[in-house]
Design an enzyme around this catalytic site. Structure first.
Site, PDB file in Angstrom:
ATOM      1  N   GLY A 105       0.780  -1.243   0.000  1.00 15.39           N
ATOM      2  CA  GLY A 105       0.000   0.000   0.000  1.00 15.39           C
ATOM      3  C   GLY A 105       0.807   1.286   0.000  1.00 15.39           C
ATOM      4  O   GLY A 105       0.222   2.365  -0.099  1.00 15.39           O
ATOM      5  N   TYR A 144       7.267  -9.241 -15.388  1.00 14.30           N
ATOM      6  CA  TYR A 144       6.082  -8.525 -14.875  1.00 14.30           C
ATOM      7  C   TYR A 144       4.827  -8.982 -15.624  1.00 14.30           C
ATOM      8  O   TYR A 144       3.821  -9.374 -15.018  1.00 14.30           O
ATOM      9  CB  TYR A 144       6.312  -7.026 -15.057  1.00 14.30           C
ATOM     10  CG  TYR A 144       5.189  -6.125 -14.631  1.00 14.30           C
ATOM     11  CD1 TYR A 144       4.704  -6.129 -13.325  1.00 14.30           C
ATOM     12  CD2 TYR A 144       4.623  -5.215 -15.541  1.00 14.30           C
ATOM     13  CE1 TYR A 144       3.685  -5.264 -12.935  1.00 14.30           C
ATOM     14  CE2 TYR A 144       3.623  -4.344 -15.148  1.00 14.30           C
ATOM     15  CZ  TYR A 144       3.148  -4.377 -13.849  1.00 14.30           C
ATOM     16  OH  TYR A 144       2.150  -3.512 -13.467  1.00 14.30           O
ATOM     17  N   ILE A 197      -0.483   4.653 -14.978  1.00 13.67           N
ATOM     18  CA  ILE A 197      -1.237   5.550 -14.098  1.00 13.67           C
ATOM     19  C   ILE A 197      -0.399   6.789 -13.769  1.00 13.67           C
ATOM     20  O   ILE A 197       0.790   6.693 -13.438  1.00 13.67           O
ATOM     21  CB  ILE A 197      -1.646   4.829 -12.789  1.00 13.67           C
ATOM     22  CG1 ILE A 197      -2.410   3.531 -13.114  1.00 13.67           C
ATOM     23  CG2 ILE A 197      -2.489   5.759 -11.921  1.00 13.67           C
ATOM     24  CD1 ILE A 197      -3.682   3.689 -13.926  1.00 13.67           C
ATOM     25  N   GLY A 255       3.039   2.138  -2.268  1.00 13.40           N
ATOM     26  CA  GLY A 255       3.525   2.459  -3.608  1.00 13.40           C
ATOM     27  C   GLY A 255       2.764   3.638  -4.203  1.00 13.40           C
ATOM     28  O   GLY A 255       2.132   4.426  -3.488  1.00 13.40           O
TER      29      GLY A 255
END
Ligand SMILES: NC(=O)C1=CN([C@@H]2O[C@H](COP(=O)(O)OP(=O)(O)OC[C@H]3O[C@@H](n4cnc5c(N)ncnc54)[C@H](O)[C@@H]3O)[C@@H](O)[C@H]2O)C=CC1
Ligand SMILES: CC(=O)[C@H](N)C(=O)O
Length: 373
Positions: free
Chosen positions: A63, A195, A225, A65
């Site tokens: 949380g 990833y 984002i 990040g």
């Protein structure tokens, strides 16, 4: 997968021989036992008011990040401060620590994670821990452990404790053989990064647990984002955040992708809104468990032009990073999110001009523009 198969089989036989015919899904059971270790720091979370107990009890992993703190803020507004626990393996900044419950949780420590879920009566889990695309390529063994082994822990605990589980996927779950313009929900997925491979694995494992064990798994594939108050954690799309900081601080920006590299992007408020919406959507509305979501697509050149409307003196140069460029060239250029829009009413609020204006209003571009004049 280190599931204790005998226990699972014994439970399965017991249910079959009981002849109850109640159609109970068998959950994957790792081990049955009580961890002797108490998490001292969670003591204050036990007293929840009756009003707050109507809401889900939420845990966010990873949380601290780029996305987790904003998600906690949104969920606390909706469900009450004490119903949302932020967790990570890093030390939180003062403002984060004092804004609501925080706990240490290493997703590679299965027993610790289970203890947190049990002691805090967690009912919804947002699994944000991950190594992103560029840092993942720099440390493949760690990315494999966090993104794949960590996910297995989370899936098993979510199944055993009947949680609603959100795991974000990414545009990085597609690869050079996927259709890139646009990329639909269902198509070839052969990513070339650890990833991407780990995210395809997460999508498939979550969907498998849903069909096999009834796990309430929900997944959105996020674009890159962009946020003002949090730094990105080592991805290929990071340039689109850095340009704002550099425009304000120095008026110079060196981009590590080619000027015409088109990628899907989204402002953080849209991303978090979609995340809450898909978690609150009635199960019958979801025709799938993994959805693309989309807002805009742009190239570094197009973003720079929009930024220059606010900081006209910004100088942009290009110094291409081969690893990031190869990754970006294999990712979608435009994302098709028709299914999310149809099934649960997804609609974005921010296009490129609103995104840039909002970023500057948070970061305070006025100071630099004033200096320049
Ligand atoms: N930021 C973006 O543009 C996008 C993010 N996503 C996904 O959204 C999620 C959140 O992304 P960000 O916040 O940007 O990531 P981030 O890289 O900024 O943060 C990830 C967090 O995971 C934590 N972590 C690492 N190892 C851990 C462990 N063993 N146990 C617990 N936590 C651990 C790190 O300390 C870090 O705070 C990730 O799953 C990512 O793949 C997907 C697409 C785009
Ligand atoms: C798009 C993502 O998943 C992330 N921002 C990355 O660039 O790795």
């Amino acid at each position: 997968m280190p599931i204790v198969k005998n226990v699972s089989r014994a439970v399965s036989q017991l249910l079959q021989s009981s002849g109850c015919g109640c159609g109970v899904s068998i959950v994957p059971v790792r081990c049955i036992g009580v961890s002797p270790r108490q998490v001292a720091s969670d003591a204050s979370f036990h007293s929840v008011s009756f009003a707050e107990s109507d809401h889900p009890r939420v845990l966010i992993t990873g949380g601290l990040g780029q996305l987790g703190v904003g998600l906690a803020k949104l969920l606390r507004k909706r469900f009450g401060k004490n119903n949302v626990i932020l967790s990570d393996i890093r030390k939180p900044a003062d403002n984060v620590f004092y804004s609501g419950p925080f706990i240490y949780a290493d997703i590679l420590d299965y027993k610790n994670l289970r203890e947190i879920v049990v002691n805090n009566r967690i009912s919804w889990l947002f699994h944000y821990s991950a190594l992103l695309s560029a840092v993942g390529e720099a440390n493949v063994p760690l990315a494999r452990a966090v993104n794949i082994t960590g996910l297995h822990n989370v899936l098993d605990i979510a199944s055993e404790h009947n949680l609603r589980l959100f795991v974000p996927s990414t545009i990085g779950a597609f690869g050079p053989t996927s259709p890139r313009d646009p990329t639909p929900d269902l198509c070839i997925q052969r990513p070339r990064t650890i990833y991407g491979v780990s995210k395809v694995h997460a999508e498939l494992m979550g969907e498998y647990y849903h069909y096999r064990y009834g796990l309430d798994f929900r997944c959105l594939r996020y674009p890159g984002i962009i946020s003002a108050d949090s730094q990105p954690g080592g991805g290929t799309t990071d340039y689109a955040v850095q340009i704002f900081h550099d425009a304000i601080k120095t008026g110079k920006f060196q981009c590590n992708l080619k000027p015409d590299t088109r990628l899907p992007m989204m402002y953080i408020d849209d991303c978090l809104k979609a995340t809450l919406e898909v978690m609150e959507a009635p199960a019958e509305a979801l025709s799938m468990r993994t959805y693309n979501i989309s807002a805009m697509s742009f190239t570094p050149e197009e973003l720079a032009q929009e930024v220059q409307k606010h900081v006209p003196e910004l100088q942009v140069t290009y110094n291409v990073d081969g690893v990031r460029q190869a990754i970006a060239d294999s990712w979608p250029m435009n994302f098709d999110d028709t299914n999310a829009r149809r099934d649960w009413g997804w609609k974005h609020d921010y296009d490129l001009p609103e995104l840039v204006t909002t970023m500057f209003s948070f970061l305070g571009s006025d100071s630099r523009i004033a200096q320049a004049n």
